[in-house]
Every structure is written in structure tokens, then in C-alpha cells.
Design an enzyme around this catalytic site. Structure first.
Site, mmCIF file in Angstrom:
data_model
loop_
_atom_site.group_PDB
_atom_site.id
_atom_site.type_symbol
_atom_site.label_atom_id
_atom_site.label_comp_id
_atom_site.label_asym_id
_atom_site.label_seq_id
_atom_site.Cartn_x
_atom_site.Cartn_y
_atom_site.Cartn_z
ATOM 1 N N THR A 93 0.963 -1.228 0.048
ATOM 2 C CA THR A 93 -0.160 -0.095 -0.122
ATOM 3 C C THR A 93 0.869 1.257 0.046
ATOM 4 O O THR A 93 1.165 2.002 0.948
ATOM 5 C CB THR A 93 -0.897 -0.033 1.273
ATOM 6 O OG1 THR A 93 -0.224 -0.104 2.373
ATOM 7 C CG2 THR A 93 -1.886 -1.169 1.185
ATOM 8 N N GLU A 155 -0.883 -6.519 11.327
ATOM 9 C CA GLU A 155 0.364 -7.280 11.452
ATOM 10 C C GLU A 155 1.451 -6.590 12.062
ATOM 11 O O GLU A 155 1.290 -5.161 11.722
ATOM 12 C CB GLU A 155 1.015 -7.506 9.920
ATOM 13 C CG GLU A 155 2.403 -8.412 10.071
ATOM 14 C CD GLU A 155 2.523 -9.425 10.755
ATOM 15 O OE1 GLU A 155 1.736 -10.310 10.389
ATOM 16 O OE2 GLU A 155 3.018 -9.338 11.834
ATOM 17 N N PHE A 275 11.885 2.524 21.988
ATOM 18 C CA PHE A 275 11.750 3.382 20.976
ATOM 19 C C PHE A 275 11.957 4.786 21.464
ATOM 20 O O PHE A 275 11.204 5.934 21.095
ATOM 21 C CB PHE A 275 10.141 3.212 20.310
ATOM 22 C CG PHE A 275 10.218 2.288 19.286
ATOM 23 C CD1 PHE A 275 10.349 2.150 18.253
ATOM 24 C CD2 PHE A 275 10.162 0.641 19.775
ATOM 25 C CE1 PHE A 275 10.385 1.134 17.090
ATOM 26 C CE2 PHE A 275 10.161 -0.008 18.960
ATOM 27 C CZ PHE A 275 10.415 -0.244 17.480
ATOM 28 N N ALA A 278 17.320 8.184 20.586
ATOM 29 C CA ALA A 278 17.301 9.332 19.659
ATOM 30 C C ALA A 278 18.532 8.973 18.664
ATOM 31 O O ALA A 278 19.383 8.200 19.053
ATOM 32 C CB ALA A 278 18.027 10.419 20.333
ATOM 33 N N GLY A 279 18.699 9.454 17.468
ATOM 34 C CA GLY A 279 19.491 9.399 16.562
ATOM 35 C C GLY A 279 19.137 10.019 15.269
ATOM 36 O O GLY A 279 18.229 11.175 15.350
ATOM 37 N N CYS A 286 7.331 1.414 7.028
ATOM 38 C CA CYS A 286 6.185 1.514 7.738
ATOM 39 C C CYS A 286 5.787 2.839 8.096
ATOM 40 O O CYS A 286 4.793 3.566 8.074
ATOM 41 C CB CYS A 286 5.961 0.429 8.806
ATOM 42 S SG CYS A 286 5.834 -1.310 8.071
HETATM 43 C C1 UDX Z 1 7.611 -1.188 12.683
HETATM 44 C C2 UDX Z 1 6.859 -1.645 13.802
HETATM 45 O O1 UDX Z 1 7.682 -1.424 14.930
HETATM 46 C C3 UDX Z 1 6.222 -3.063 13.524
HETATM 47 O O2 UDX Z 1 5.561 -3.368 14.518
HETATM 48 C C4 UDX Z 1 5.460 -3.141 12.328
HETATM 49 O O3 UDX Z 1 4.627 -4.117 11.988
HETATM 50 C C5 UDX Z 1 6.060 -2.674 10.946
HETATM 51 O O4 UDX Z 1 6.839 -1.102 11.411
HETATM 52 P P1 UDX Z 1 10.129 -1.744 11.168
HETATM 53 O O5 UDX Z 1 9.583 -0.674 10.335
HETATM 54 O O6 UDX Z 1 10.387 -3.093 10.903
HETATM 55 O O7 UDX Z 1 8.739 -2.274 12.408
HETATM 56 O O8 UDX Z 1 11.340 -1.472 12.326
HETATM 57 P P2 UDX Z 1 11.242 -0.593 13.784
HETATM 58 O O9 UDX Z 1 12.060 -1.687 14.519
HETATM 59 O O10 UDX Z 1 10.068 -0.253 14.235
HETATM 60 O O11 UDX Z 1 12.036 0.442 13.430
HETATM 61 C C6 UDX Z 1 11.578 1.549 12.617
HETATM 62 C C7 UDX Z 1 12.552 3.017 12.611
HETATM 63 O O12 UDX Z 1 12.694 3.446 13.800
HETATM 64 C C8 UDX Z 1 14.087 2.290 12.203
HETATM 65 O O13 UDX Z 1 14.477 3.286 11.326
HETATM 66 C C9 UDX Z 1 14.812 2.524 13.454
HETATM 67 O O14 UDX Z 1 16.063 2.855 13.079
HETATM 68 C C10 UDX Z 1 14.215 3.688 14.004
HETATM 69 N N1 UDX Z 1 14.052 3.772 15.637
HETATM 70 C C11 UDX Z 1 13.665 2.608 16.226
HETATM 71 C C12 UDX Z 1 14.700 4.696 16.120
HETATM 72 O O15 UDX Z 1 15.207 5.808 15.502
HETATM 73 N N2 UDX Z 1 14.799 4.728 17.338
HETATM 74 C C13 UDX Z 1 14.194 3.975 18.435
HETATM 75 O O16 UDX Z 1 14.400 3.738 19.538
HETATM 76 C C14 UDX Z 1 13.729 2.854 17.932
#
Ligand code: UDX
Length: 461
Positions: A93, A155, A275, A278-279, A286
Site C-alpha cells: 500500500t 500485522e 523506541f 534518539a538518532g 512503515c
Molecule cells: C515497524 C513496527 O515496529 C512494527 O510493529 C510494524 O509491523 C512495522 O513497522 P519496522 O519498520 O520493521 O517495524 O522497524 P522498527 O524496528 O520499528 O524501526 C523503525 C525505524 O525506527 C528504524 O529506522 C529504526 O532505526 C528507528 N528507531 C527505532 C529509532 O530511531 N529509535 C528507536 O528507539 C527505535
């Protein structure tokens, strides 16, 4: 009671990250599964028992399922759908230019299913769709005279930990048109849970004894609630990250360390540390899409979700913010023509996926604004042909960390692969020409870096 005898055949439409993972698990949990994919490259990979992307533990499961005949790749609705008891829609999507979701694949596959499905089959929607979509698809089925149950089945798996997340999920959600439809979909997942220890053992996945017996929460909700839950869960996680990034900027200005701040905040069980790292910001298939999709759903119903707009703006600012810190540190020294190593291209560690990767934005800015000579490395992202499409053409993609770092003026860590975190800091120092480490993931210890005679820039520290 085993569910294997009640439901026999499943079709998973779409072999993207969610589709391939789901198909592999269902086929290893006692079902006959069709993976229905129209992209010839992806289909050819499935038929060889491989996925087109890197995900730990996935290929052995695909390979076993394909060679035993329990997983069949096909591009034919006519072959797969008439046999299927449950049909999972996992099509893409993508977002439209205005931020709303492009649902053309969702409706196209629903129309095909309406044409071929047997009476009483169940259509489970795993694609992330805006709230209200399920009701439109039920309408489509009614108009086509198809007697098919509809279940919204959000999901929550993450790339990089997709198999673990699917075998030990926090919750399983069904928002269906009837109890019977909900039960059919839940039965598939219960069978996966029944087989999970064998599956984990087969692929060599270690499971902590403390969580091995954890059971998911099984939630049954309305169609609209299930749809809104999926997008809101991702939007909330994105909000936590952007909150941490906002506080990081304040920490920089005020002389605090955002990691210490978030560690302290995260001790509060009402908040939780997850989550809040910071970065350089979030990316992937997603979060960016779901944040804009939620804003767009809000507008459709007359609700102005300003909070989500702020989340997105904050996130977009992070790659530029990181490089502003670098420019300040350089104090007038130009990077034009100098070698900069960027370590990491994937949007996060554990995946080869570069969609909306902040690493790619960092590379762009280094080249277009600072005129640097960028060398980029990633342990997985560049292995497949065509996978470099997201990276600025003027960057040089290299095969080893050493090739990237050798004689580099600056090293930027853009993805926190374990390989970079555990790489001896003395080797960074030996290989580089300059002495600046830019830690876009706050994944190194500043004290250790400084003790090796290097300068350190992080985000909010
Ligand atoms: C996410 C959701 O976590 C998941 O439940 C959903 O089904 C799909 O979307 P995903 O996109 O695979 O999963 O990765 P995720 O681990 O959530 O990280 C997403 C982004 O956030 C990454 O770029 C990661 O580097 C960033 N991130 C994550 C941060 O910058 N800081 C954090 O503390 C955590």
C-alpha cells in the site's frame, strides 16, 4: 485439538516482507500454502525457496517448505484461490504524493478473490489500510455475489526480527465480519504457535527460557478498530522516537546526554524505554507511510492530527541536524573532495531494506551540501542487484568496512549493525586519515571513542 485438519489450504497474496514471512510460517505449521506473487523476480526467488530480501532464519524455512511441496509459488489467482480456505492479503500500500494510501493493489486483489474464492472462504487483510477500507471491501464482495468472510488482521512484525515477532507475538488481532471468520483466521495463528518451538529449533533461534511459554493476547475487535489499531501503533512508536529526538536537540543545547535522560525516563513502567533511542530518525516501509496515512485519514474525517505532522517534521529534520553538528565542529574547514565513510545503508540493522532510509538522506546531504566524497558500506543492503537504487549515484559502494574507512576524514555510523558496534575502536583510528566519528545511532560509547584519540559527535550527547 490440532487445527491442521480443519483448515487445509491458505493463499498469501503478495511476497513482500510480511507476505513471505507469513507464507513461510504457515507452510511450516501444517498448511498447504500458495504464495501468489505477480512480480517475476520475487516469484522466481520463492520457487527456489529463497526470499528477495535478507531476514534472519527465513530462507531455511522457505527452502524446507518449497522442497516438501507445502509452499507453492504461483502468479495465478485461478490456481490458488479456488482451493483456499483462508486468503491473506499482504499486498503493498504505497503512499500517494498527498500522503494518502494507494489502495489499487488492495482492491485489485480483492476483486480477483471475489471472482475465484469458494463459498465460505475467509479473506484476511494484513496489508496496512486506512480505517474504513474493510467495509468497502465487504461491499465489493457483496456486489460481486461472493460469499466470503472478511477479517481485518493487522500485522505487527518488525523487519530484522520478523520470525521471532511472528512466533512470540504480543497480541493477535482479528476484526472480522463474523465469529466464524475470526475463528478461521485465529486457527491459523494458533497452529503457528503450536509449532513454534519446532520451528525455532529447526532454524536455530535461541529463545530465552523466561519468555518461552509466553502466550499472545488474542483480541477480537470491530473491523474499523483493528484497522485503526495497526496504523496508530506505528504512529505512536514514531511519536516516541520524534519525542526522543526533540529532547536530544535540547540536550545538545543545554549540555545533557539524551541517552542518560531516556534511560531514566524509560525506568518508569508507564513510559518504557523502547523506541526512545534518539538518532538520525526513523525510516523503512512503515513508519513514514503510516504517519502520513494517519494524517490523511484524519483529514478525511475532519480531524486535524497536528501531533503527527510534528512527528514527521521532526523526523525529516534529523539527518540535516546531524550534519549541522558536523559543520559546526569543523569550524570552517571544508569537506569538499574529502573522503567520508558512511557505515550502514539499511533503514535499521538486521535488514537489507533501504526504503526511506535516513542513511540515504545523510549520503545525499554529504554529497550535495558538503561536496564530500562518500564511500558507503552495508553488510546486507547491496547484495542483490538493483538494491542500490536508493543511494545517491555519486556515492561509492564498497564491499568492506575497511574499504570505506581507509583514509576517511570522517566516519558516520548511519545504521547500528553489530559489526560496526563491535569493531575495535583502535582500528577505526588506525584506518582513518581524520579523527571524527559521527554516531548517528548513539551506538558507541563516547568515552571509549575519545580514549582512542578520536573526536565524537552523537545526537543529543
Ligand atoms: C515497524 C513496527 O515496529 C512494527 O510493529 C510494524 O509491523 C512495522 O513497522 P519496522 O519498520 O520493521 O517495524 O522497524 P522498527 O524496528 O520499528 O524501526 C523503525 C525505524 O525506527 C528504524 O529506522 C529504526 O532505526 C528507528 N528507531 C527505532 C529509532 O530511531 N529509535 C528507536 O528507539 C527505535
Amino acid at each position: 485439538m490440532s487445527t491442521d485438519n480443519l483448515l487445509k489450504t491458505i493463499t498469501v497474496i503478495g511476497s513482500g516482507y510480511v507476505g513471505v514471512t507469513s507464507a513461510a510460517l504457515f507452510a511450516n505449521a501444517g498448511f498447504k500454502v500458495y504464495a501468489l506473487e505477480i512480480n517475476p523476480k520475487r516469484l522466481a526467488a520463492i520457487k527456489r525457496g529463497k526470499s528477495f530480501f535478507y531476514e534472519e532464519y527465513l530462507n531455511p524455512l522457505l527452502s524446507r517448505a518449497v522442497s516438501s511441496g507445502s509452499l507453492v509459488g504461483t502468479d495465478s489467482y485461478e490456481q490458488a484461490i479456488p482451493d483456499s480456505d483462508v486468503i491473506f492479503s499482504c499486498v503493498g500500500t504505497p503512499d500517494n504524493p498527498d500522503g494518502s494510501s494507494n489502495l489499487s493493489y488492495v482492491f485489485a486483489s480483492a476483486r480477483e478473490v471475489a471472482q475465484y474464492a469458494k463459498k465460505g472462504a475467509v479473506f484476511a487483510q494484513k496489508s496496512t489500510v486506512p480505517v474504513g477500507t474493510g467495509i468497502e471491501i465487504e461491499q465489493l464482495f457483496r456486489e460481486a455475489g461472493a460469499d466470503i468472510g472478511y477479517v481485518s488482521n493487522p500485522e505487527f512484525l518488525r523487519e530484522g526480527t520478523a520470525l521471532f515477532d511472528s512466533l512470540w507475538p504480543d497480541r493477535l488481532v482479528v476484526g472480522g465480519s463474523s465469529d466464524v471468520a475470526n475463528k478461521s483466521v485465529m486457527a491459523v495463528y494458533k497452529s503457528v504457535i503450536d509449532h513454534r518451538n519446532d520451528i525455532a529449533k529447526f532454524v536455530g533461534m535461541e529463545i530465552d527460557a523466561a519468555i518461552r511459554d509466553n502466550q499472545p493476547r488474542y483480541l477480537s475487535t470491530s473491523r474499523n478498530s483493528a484497522e485503526l489499531m495497526k496504523v496508530s501503533a506505528n504512529a505512536f512508536l514514531a511519536l516516541k522516537i520524534s519525542f526522543a529526538n526533540s529532547i536530544a536537540k535540547l540536550a545538545d543545547a543545554a549540555g545533557a546526554d539524551v541517552v542518560e535522560v531516556m534511560d531514566g525516563i524509560g525506568c518508569d513502567t508507564r513510559i518504557n524505554r523502547a523506541f526512545l533511542s534518539a538518532g538520525r530518525g526513523y525510516g523503512g516501509g512503515c513508519f513514514p507511510k503510516d504517519v502520513s496515512g494517519l494524517i490523511s485519514s484524519g483529514l478525511k474525517y475532519g480531524i486535524d492530527l497536528q501531533i503527527m505532522q510534528a512527528v514527521s517534521t521532526e523526523n525529516e529534520s534529523m539527518p540535516g541536524y546531524l550534519l549541522e553538528k558536523v559543520v559546526k565542529h569543523l569550524n570552517g574547514t571544508s569537506l569538499a573532495g574529502k573522503k567520508v565513510a558512511v557505515l550502514g545503508a539499511a533503514f535499521k540493522a538486521g535488514t537489507s531494506d533501504m526504503r526511506r532510509s535516513p542513511a540515504a538522506r545523510i549520503v545525499d546531504l554529504l554529497i550535495s551540501k558538503l561536496e564530500a566524497n562518500v564511500y558507503i558500506h552495508d553488510p546486507e543492503a547491496f547484495k542483490e542487484e538493483g538494491f542500490d537504487a536508493e543511494i545517491n549515484r555519486n556515492a561509492t559502494i564498497v564491499a568492506t568496512t575497511e574499504d570505506a574507512m581507509k583514509q576517511a576524514e570522517i566516519v558516520v555510523i548511519a545504521t547500528d549493525w553489530n559489526h560496526y558496534k563491535s569493531y575495535p575502536i583502535e582500528s577505526y583510528a588506525e584506518l582513518m586519515a581524520g579523527n571524527l566519528i559521527v554516531d548517528g545511532m548513539n551506538c558507541l560509547d563516547p568515552k571509549t571513542v575519545r580514549a582512542a584519540g578520536l573526536n565524537y559527535i552523537g545526537v543529543g550527547r
